[in-house]
Motif scaffolding. Structure first.
Motif, PDB file in Angstrom:
ATOM      1  N   GLY A 106      56.407   1.393 -15.276  1.00  0.00           N
ATOM      2  CA  GLY A 106      56.103   2.576 -14.490  1.00  0.00           C
ATOM      3  C   GLY A 106      54.974   3.373 -15.085  1.00  0.00           C
ATOM      4  O   GLY A 106      54.617   3.212 -16.240  1.00  0.00           O
ATOM      5  N   ARG A 107      54.405   4.243 -14.302  1.00  0.00           N
ATOM      6  CA  ARG A 107      53.355   5.128 -14.792  1.00  0.00           C
ATOM      7  C   ARG A 107      54.000   6.307 -15.500  1.00  0.00           C
ATOM      8  O   ARG A 107      55.092   6.734 -15.164  1.00  0.00           O
ATOM      9  N   PHE A 108      53.299   6.839 -16.467  1.00  0.00           N
ATOM     10  CA  PHE A 108      53.838   7.947 -17.263  1.00  0.00           C
ATOM     11  C   PHE A 108      52.996   9.172 -16.992  1.00  0.00           C
ATOM     12  O   PHE A 108      51.952   9.382 -17.583  1.00  0.00           O
ATOM     13  N   LEU A 109      53.420   9.968 -16.022  1.00  0.00           N
ATOM     14  CA  LEU A 109      52.655  11.146 -15.640  1.00  0.00           C
ATOM     15  C   LEU A 109      53.512  12.390 -15.779  1.00  0.00           C
ATOM     16  O   LEU A 109      54.671  12.406 -15.383  1.00  0.00           O
ATOM     17  N   ILE A 110      52.922  13.427 -16.359  1.00  0.00           N
ATOM     18  CA  ILE A 110      53.628  14.687 -16.542  1.00  0.00           C
ATOM     19  C   ILE A 110      52.757  15.795 -15.993  1.00  0.00           C
ATOM     20  O   ILE A 110      51.585  15.908 -16.344  1.00  0.00           O
ATOM     21  N   GLY A 111      53.315  16.604 -15.127  1.00  0.00           N
ATOM     22  CA  GLY A 111      52.536  17.683 -14.548  1.00  0.00           C
ATOM     23  C   GLY A 111      52.141  18.704 -15.588  1.00  0.00           C
ATOM     24  O   GLY A 111      52.933  19.108 -16.419  1.00  0.00           O
ATOM     25  N   SER A 112      50.875  19.133 -15.551  1.00  0.00           N
ATOM     26  CA  SER A 112      50.400  20.120 -16.513  1.00  0.00           C
ATOM     27  C   SER A 112      49.079  20.681 -16.038  1.00  0.00           C
ATOM     28  O   SER A 112      48.293  19.998 -15.397  1.00  0.00           O
ATOM     29  N   ASN A 113      48.842  21.946 -16.360  1.00  0.00           N
ATOM     30  CA  ASN A 113      47.560  22.558 -16.029  1.00  0.00           C
ATOM     31  C   ASN A 113      46.515  22.250 -17.092  1.00  0.00           C
ATOM     32  O   ASN A 113      45.341  22.527 -16.929  1.00  0.00           O
ATOM     33  N   GLU A 114      46.970  21.676 -18.212  1.00  0.00           N
ATOM     34  CA  GLU A 114      46.079  21.380 -19.327  1.00  0.00           C
ATOM     35  C   GLU A 114      45.493  19.988 -19.157  1.00  0.00           C
ATOM     36  O   GLU A 114      46.175  19.052 -18.752  1.00  0.00           O
ATOM     37  N   LEU A 115      44.206  19.851 -19.422  1.00  0.00           N
ATOM     38  CA  LEU A 115      43.593  18.536 -19.377  1.00  0.00           C
ATOM     39  C   LEU A 115      44.181  17.687 -20.492  1.00  0.00           C
ATOM     40  O   LEU A 115      44.112  18.039 -21.665  1.00  0.00           O
ATOM     41  N   VAL A 116      44.753  16.554 -20.124  1.00  0.00           N
ATOM     42  CA  VAL A 116      45.438  15.704 -21.087  1.00  0.00           C
ATOM     43  C   VAL A 116      44.512  15.276 -22.214  1.00  0.00           C
ATOM     44  O   VAL A 116      44.880  15.263 -23.381  1.00  0.00           O
ATOM     45  N   ARG A 165      54.326  15.087 -24.917  1.00  0.00           N
ATOM     46  CA  ARG A 165      52.885  15.368 -24.870  1.00  0.00           C
ATOM     47  C   ARG A 165      52.085  14.325 -25.653  1.00  0.00           C
ATOM     48  O   ARG A 165      51.020  13.890 -25.218  1.00  0.00           O
ATOM     49  N   VAL A 166      52.609  13.931 -26.804  1.00  0.00           N
ATOM     50  CA  VAL A 166      51.928  12.919 -27.610  1.00  0.00           C
ATOM     51  C   VAL A 166      51.928  11.576 -26.885  1.00  0.00           C
ATOM     52  O   VAL A 166      50.902  10.887 -26.806  1.00  0.00           O
ATOM     53  N   PHE A 167      53.078  11.211 -26.326  1.00  0.00           N
ATOM     54  CA  PHE A 167      53.194   9.921 -25.648  1.00  0.00           C
ATOM     55  C   PHE A 167      52.276   9.834 -24.432  1.00  0.00           C
ATOM     56  O   PHE A 167      51.749   8.770 -24.118  1.00  0.00           O
ATOM     57  N   LEU A 191      48.967   8.815 -25.650  1.00  0.00           N
ATOM     58  CA  LEU A 191      48.998   7.451 -26.172  1.00  0.00           C
ATOM     59  C   LEU A 191      49.070   6.419 -25.053  1.00  0.00           C
ATOM     60  O   LEU A 191      48.467   5.345 -25.145  1.00  0.00           O
ATOM     61  N   VAL A 192      49.799   6.742 -23.992  1.00  0.00           N
ATOM     62  CA  VAL A 192      49.869   5.842 -22.841  1.00  0.00           C
ATOM     63  C   VAL A 192      48.513   5.767 -22.147  1.00  0.00           C
ATOM     64  O   VAL A 192      48.017   4.682 -21.816  1.00  0.00           O
ATOM     65  N   LEU A 193      47.890   6.914 -21.941  1.00  0.00           N
ATOM     66  CA  LEU A 193      46.586   6.941 -21.276  1.00  0.00           C
ATOM     67  C   LEU A 193      45.525   6.186 -22.069  1.00  0.00           C
ATOM     68  O   LEU A 193      44.616   5.586 -21.501  1.00  0.00           O
ATOM     69  N   ASN A 194      45.661   6.213 -23.399  1.00  0.00           N
ATOM     70  CA  ASN A 194      44.689   5.523 -24.252  1.00  0.00           C
ATOM     71  C   ASN A 194      45.060   4.070 -24.529  1.00  0.00           C
ATOM     72  O   ASN A 194      44.344   3.367 -25.248  1.00  0.00           O
ATOM     73  N   GLY A 195      46.187   3.635 -23.986  1.00  0.00           N
ATOM     74  CA  GLY A 195      46.574   2.237 -24.133  1.00  0.00           C
ATOM     75  C   GLY A 195      47.280   1.886 -25.424  1.00  0.00           C
ATOM     76  O   GLY A 195      47.492   0.708 -25.717  1.00  0.00           O
ATOM     77  N   PHE A 196      47.685   2.894 -26.199  1.00  0.00           N
ATOM     78  CA  PHE A 196      48.378   2.624 -27.460  1.00  0.00           C
ATOM     79  C   PHE A 196      49.876   2.410 -27.248  1.00  0.00           C
ATOM     80  O   PHE A 196      50.539   1.775 -28.064  1.00  0.00           O
ATOM     81  N   LEU A 197      50.411   2.975 -26.173  1.00  0.00           N
ATOM     82  CA  LEU A 197      51.813   2.774 -25.806  1.00  0.00           C
ATOM     83  C   LEU A 197      51.879   2.175 -24.409  1.00  0.00           C
ATOM     84  O   LEU A 197      51.056   2.485 -23.550  1.00  0.00           O
ATOM     85  N   GLN A 198      52.889   1.340 -24.191  1.00  0.00           N
ATOM     86  CA  GLN A 198      53.176   0.802 -22.867  1.00  0.00           C
ATOM     87  C   GLN A 198      54.548   1.309 -22.435  1.00  0.00           C
ATOM     88  O   GLN A 198      55.396   1.635 -23.277  1.00  0.00           O
ATOM     89  N   THR A 199      54.761   1.411 -21.133  1.00  0.00           N
ATOM     90  CA  THR A 199      56.031   1.921 -20.614  1.00  0.00           C
ATOM     91  C   THR A 199      56.750   0.868 -19.788  1.00  0.00           C
ATOM     92  O   THR A 199      56.130  -0.022 -19.196  1.00  0.00           O
ATOM     93  N   GLU A 200      58.070   0.986 -19.765  1.00  0.00           N
ATOM     94  CA  GLU A 200      58.918   0.150 -18.925  1.00  0.00           C
ATOM     95  C   GLU A 200      59.966   1.044 -18.280  1.00  0.00           C
ATOM     96  O   GLU A 200      60.501   1.943 -18.928  1.00  0.00           O
ATOM     97  N   GLY A 201      60.271   0.817 -17.016  1.00  0.00           N
ATOM     98  CA  GLY A 201      61.275   1.615 -16.333  1.00  0.00           C
ATOM     99  C   GLY A 201      60.691   2.893 -15.759  1.00  0.00           C
ATOM    100  O   GLY A 201      59.499   3.165 -15.870  1.00  0.00           O
ATOM    101  N   VAL A 202      61.566   3.691 -15.160  1.00  0.00           N
ATOM    102  CA  VAL A 202      61.139   4.938 -14.531  1.00  0.00           C
ATOM    103  C   VAL A 202      62.108   6.058 -14.869  1.00  0.00           C
ATOM    104  O   VAL A 202      63.246   5.828 -15.250  1.00  0.00           O
ATOM    105  N   ARG A 203      61.625   7.276 -14.741  1.00  0.00           N
ATOM    106  CA  ARG A 203      62.410   8.496 -14.925  1.00  0.00           C
ATOM    107  C   ARG A 203      63.203   8.465 -16.230  1.00  0.00           C
ATOM    108  O   ARG A 203      62.652   8.214 -17.292  1.00  0.00           O
ATOM    109  N   THR A 204      64.502   8.725 -16.153  1.00  0.00           N
ATOM    110  CA  THR A 204      65.311   8.824 -17.374  1.00  0.00           C
ATOM    111  C   THR A 204      65.523   7.477 -18.054  1.00  0.00           C
ATOM    112  O   THR A 204      65.941   7.422 -19.207  1.00  0.00           O
ATOM    113  N   ALA A 205      65.242   6.396 -17.341  1.00  0.00           N
ATOM    114  CA  ALA A 205      65.407   5.062 -17.923  1.00  0.00           C
ATOM    115  C   ALA A 205      64.111   4.562 -18.563  1.00  0.00           C
ATOM    116  O   ALA A 205      64.038   3.418 -19.005  1.00  0.00           O
TER     117      ALA A 205
END
Length: 241
Positions: free
Chosen positions: A3-13, A58-60, A63-77
């Motif tokens: 899944g994609r890892f997106l968090i709402g924020s007014n700050e530029l990631v 915030r750190v993750f 890291l996901v956007l820069n390709g250092f971390l990968q994600t699996e699953g969605v939401r709480t999983a």
């Protein structure tokens, strides 16, 4: 499912500094512990690092956007795993230099031998407020490859500097040094209490490596020597996903 890892924020990631003091605890965990895990969650990392879930989140995200971390699953999983840890370490090295981030004081000592300086320090109450840094840290970790007889110390409480100067018989020295006192940037990492069973605590291996890499006095040479011989550093450069 990935899944994609997106968090709402007014700050530029991309403007967030994930290489700051508090964030360093998360990065250190990833490169020491996370690297050995198949996957991990936000809450798991927050609990292990004793930091907020929000900080890890915030750190993750970076890291996901820069390709250092990968994600699996969605939401709480949602689960994460580290990919190409050597590139994360390289990025950290590009953003941090002890020369630029830490204030330092150079000294000559009235003691004739380094061993005498250490004895004076070990007898004082200030020993619990310092930590070996740079080449002294490499020696404490049993991985020194130079013949330097200098002493480098992080001051966990910078206010102790006048007392250290008195106890260690220090006089300011403009060029070179016998003793180097350093005000730390990564105080959170130093407070993890790495003492190796010795009277004076020592910078964690990863911090010692980062510090040495940009240090002008044979620092890169020493850092590369450590990377080839210390298991936790070798693992970073050999790990692949």
């Amino acid at each position: 499912m990935r899944g994609r890892f997106l968090i709402g924020s007014n700050e530029l990631v991309t403007e967030r500094n994930i290489y700051a003091d508090k964030s360093s605890i998360v990065l250190d965990w990833l490169l020491k512990v996370g690297i050995e895990k198949n996957s991990f969650s936000l809450r798991e990392v927050a609990k292990n690092c004793d930091v907020s879930v929000g900080l890890v989140q915030r750190v993750f995200e970076i890291l996901v956007l820069n390709g250092f971390l990968q994600t699996e699953g969605v939401r709480t999983a949602k689960r994460f795993y580290i990919q190409k840890p050597h590139l994360l370490l390289k990025s950290w090295m590009e953003h941090y230099s002890i020369i630029k981030k830490c204030r330092m004081w150079t000294y000559h000592s009235g003691f004739s031998e380094r061993t005498e300086i250490l004895k004076a320090l070990e007898k004082s109450k200030l020993k619990s407020n310092v930590a070996f840094a740079l080449h002294s840290a490499a020696e404490a970790h049993g991985c020194k490859n130079t013949n330097l007889q200098t002493l480098e110390l992080y001051m966990l409480e910078p206010s102790i500097r006048p007392k250290l100067e008195e106890i260690l018989q220090l006089e300011p020295q403009e060029r070179g040094y016998e003793v180097l006192l350093i005000k730390p940037y990564y105080k959170s990492l130093l407070n993890q209490d790495i003492n190796l069973g010795k009277p004076i605590r020592t910078s964690p291996i990863l911090l010692a490596y980062l510090d040495l890499y940009h240090f002008p006095l044979r620092g890169q040479e020493q850092a590369e020597f450590m990377a080839k011989r210390i298991p936790s550093l070798k693992r970073i450069y050999k790990a692949t996903k």
